[in-house]
Design an enzyme around this catalytic site. Structure first.
Site, mmCIF file in Angstrom:
data_model
loop_
_atom_site.group_PDB
_atom_site.id
_atom_site.type_symbol
_atom_site.label_atom_id
_atom_site.label_comp_id
_atom_site.label_asym_id
_atom_site.label_seq_id
_atom_site.Cartn_x
_atom_site.Cartn_y
_atom_site.Cartn_z
ATOM 1 N N CYS A 160 3.127 3.298 8.803
ATOM 2 C CA CYS A 160 3.307 4.588 8.121
ATOM 3 C C CYS A 160 4.135 5.525 8.989
ATOM 4 C CB CYS A 160 1.962 5.225 7.801
ATOM 5 S SG CYS A 160 2.114 6.800 6.931
ATOM 6 N N ASN A 189 9.290 -6.192 3.098
ATOM 7 C CA ASN A 189 9.060 -4.995 2.295
ATOM 8 C C ASN A 189 10.225 -4.024 2.482
ATOM 9 O OD1 ASN A 189 7.110 -2.070 2.709
ATOM 10 N ND2 ASN A 189 7.528 -2.993 0.739
ATOM 11 N N GLY A 190 10.527 -3.268 1.420
ATOM 12 C CA GLY A 190 11.588 -2.277 1.488
ATOM 13 C C GLY A 190 12.712 -2.561 0.511
ATOM 14 N N ASP A 191 12.943 -1.650 -0.423
ATOM 15 C CA ASP A 191 14.042 -1.742 -1.393
ATOM 16 C C ASP A 191 13.917 -2.895 -2.384
ATOM 17 O OD1 ASP A 191 15.169 0.474 -0.248
ATOM 18 O OD2 ASP A 191 16.724 -0.600 0.857
ATOM 19 N N GLN A 200 -6.457 -1.587 3.192
ATOM 20 C CA GLN A 200 -5.696 -1.168 4.365
ATOM 21 C C GLN A 200 -6.372 -0.019 5.102
ATOM 22 O OE1 GLN A 200 -1.948 1.222 4.595
ATOM 23 N NE2 GLN A 200 -1.024 -0.718 5.194
ATOM 24 N N PRO A 212 0.827 -1.206 0.000
ATOM 25 C CA PRO A 212 0.000 0.000 0.000
ATOM 26 C C PRO A 212 0.862 1.257 0.000
ATOM 27 C CG PRO A 212 0.105 -0.925 2.206
ATOM 28 C CD PRO A 212 0.793 -1.904 1.298
ATOM 29 N N LYS A 251 0.639 -4.494 8.928
ATOM 30 C CA LYS A 251 1.898 -4.040 8.327
ATOM 31 C C LYS A 251 2.578 -3.096 9.317
ATOM 32 C CE LYS A 251 3.863 -2.280 3.998
ATOM 33 N NZ LYS A 251 4.686 -1.136 4.403
#
Length: 322
Positions: free
Chosen positions: A97, A197-199, A68, A15, A136
């Site tokens: 977030c 998640n990430g990169d 979400q 998201p 998340k």
């Protein structure tokens, strides 16, 4: 639908507020029929006030899809989750977030500093819905507050069926490098599926992320910008060992034209054009004069003028490649 079916492709669309709207989700779905797509963050406060909103729009082929929600009031989030069940295959609670205005409202990653409230949110939502529930979150609020393992265990105990973890702290925002290896610590401590998640911006980075994190799959966020084929290409590699090259400039320009046209149809010409401007840097790049072209595009307010300029880029690229 069970969680294992929702995440069977091993790749999901993460998201992104103001990004993973109906139009972008549709473009991703055209390339990947089976990945889990996630809506942009929906404020439970806002949804309680106005339920008839374009942010919940979906097509039949958007499934599997997760909606979400953000917020910090258990009963309010549960009410919204109950309402969204008619659209969703899964409900996801945003506890990651890092944006200031979200954190100041004690939403998003601020909930990692209040695990008891986070537990109550998940437990309350779980009691109201009949579909899977996911959470998340991040590694922690700061480098000195990395409580992701304990937090993940608590979310599982509260009833979460699935976890996506962004391998950065809140303090990092989107800077620095995602620490994929940390995710393996969480994976060892919970029994429910975990996506990292990430990169994840390429097939190579997806493979490295899975090797280091031992996660069940990867969630692709900013890597999808300018390349709606990325998730499908990662899926193809993971399941069939086939490597498909990134889109050419000509293909990217063709996609931004469709992206723009679809946003105009969805939002109207004026808003659609303005909304799409944020995507130009990701589609229009990698060639001499790209910056100048982008500068021209963001000044344009007429669809025909924009398409004329994009057609010119395609023609010049084609001429040089012949």
């Amino acid at each position: 639908m069970q969680v294992k079916d929702l995440i069977s492709s091993r790749v999901s669309l993460a998201p992104m507020a103001g990004i993973t709207d109906y139009v972008l989700r549709s473009l991703v779905r055209e390339c990947s029929p089976s990945c889990l797509v996630t809506t942009e963050m929906i404020s439970s406060e806002a949804l309680t006030q106005v339920k008839d909103t374009d942010i919940v729009k979906r097509d039949e082929n958007h499934s599997p899809i997760s909606y979400q929600l953000s917020g910090h009031k258990p009963q309010m989030i549960a009410e919204c989750a109950d309402y969204l069940q008619k659209y969703a295959d899964m409900i996801d609670i945003n506890m990651g977030c890092p944006v200031n205005k979200v954190v100041k409202g004690t939403d998003g990653s601020a909930l990692m500093r209040n695990p008891d409230l986070a537990y109550e949110i998940v437990k309350t939502v779980k009691s109201r819905i009949k579909i899977p529930l996911s959470v998340k979150f991040r590694l922690g609020y700061t480098a000195h507050e990395m409580n992701f393992v304990e937090f993940g265990e608590k979310m599982q105990e509260a009833g979460a069926d699935f976890i996506t973890i962004h391998a950065r702290t809140r303090a990092q925002m989107y800077g620095g490098k995602a620490d994929w290896a940390k995710v393996s610590e969480l994976k060892k401590s919970v029994d429910i599926p975990v996506f990292a998640n990430g990169d994840v911006t390429s097939i190579e980075s997806a493979e490295q992320c899975l090797e280091q994190s031992h996660a069940d799959g990867v969630a692709v966020g900013r890597g999808i910008l300018g390349d709606v084929t990325l998730i499908s290409r990662i899926e193809r590699y993971l399941h069939k060992g086939e490597y498909i090259n990134t889109p050419t400039l000509e293909e990217k320009i063709e996609t931004i034209k469709r992206h723009l046209q679809n946003e105009i149809e969805f939002r109207g010409e004026d808003i659609g054009i303005k909304f799409t401007r944020k995507f130009y840097p990701y589609y229009v790049n990698g060639f001499h004069g790209a910056g100048q072209i982008r500068g021209m595009l963001v000044q344009m307010n007429n669809k025909d003028e924009i398409f004329k300029l994009l057609d010119k880029i395609q023609f010049e690229y084609y001429s040089k490649s012949c």
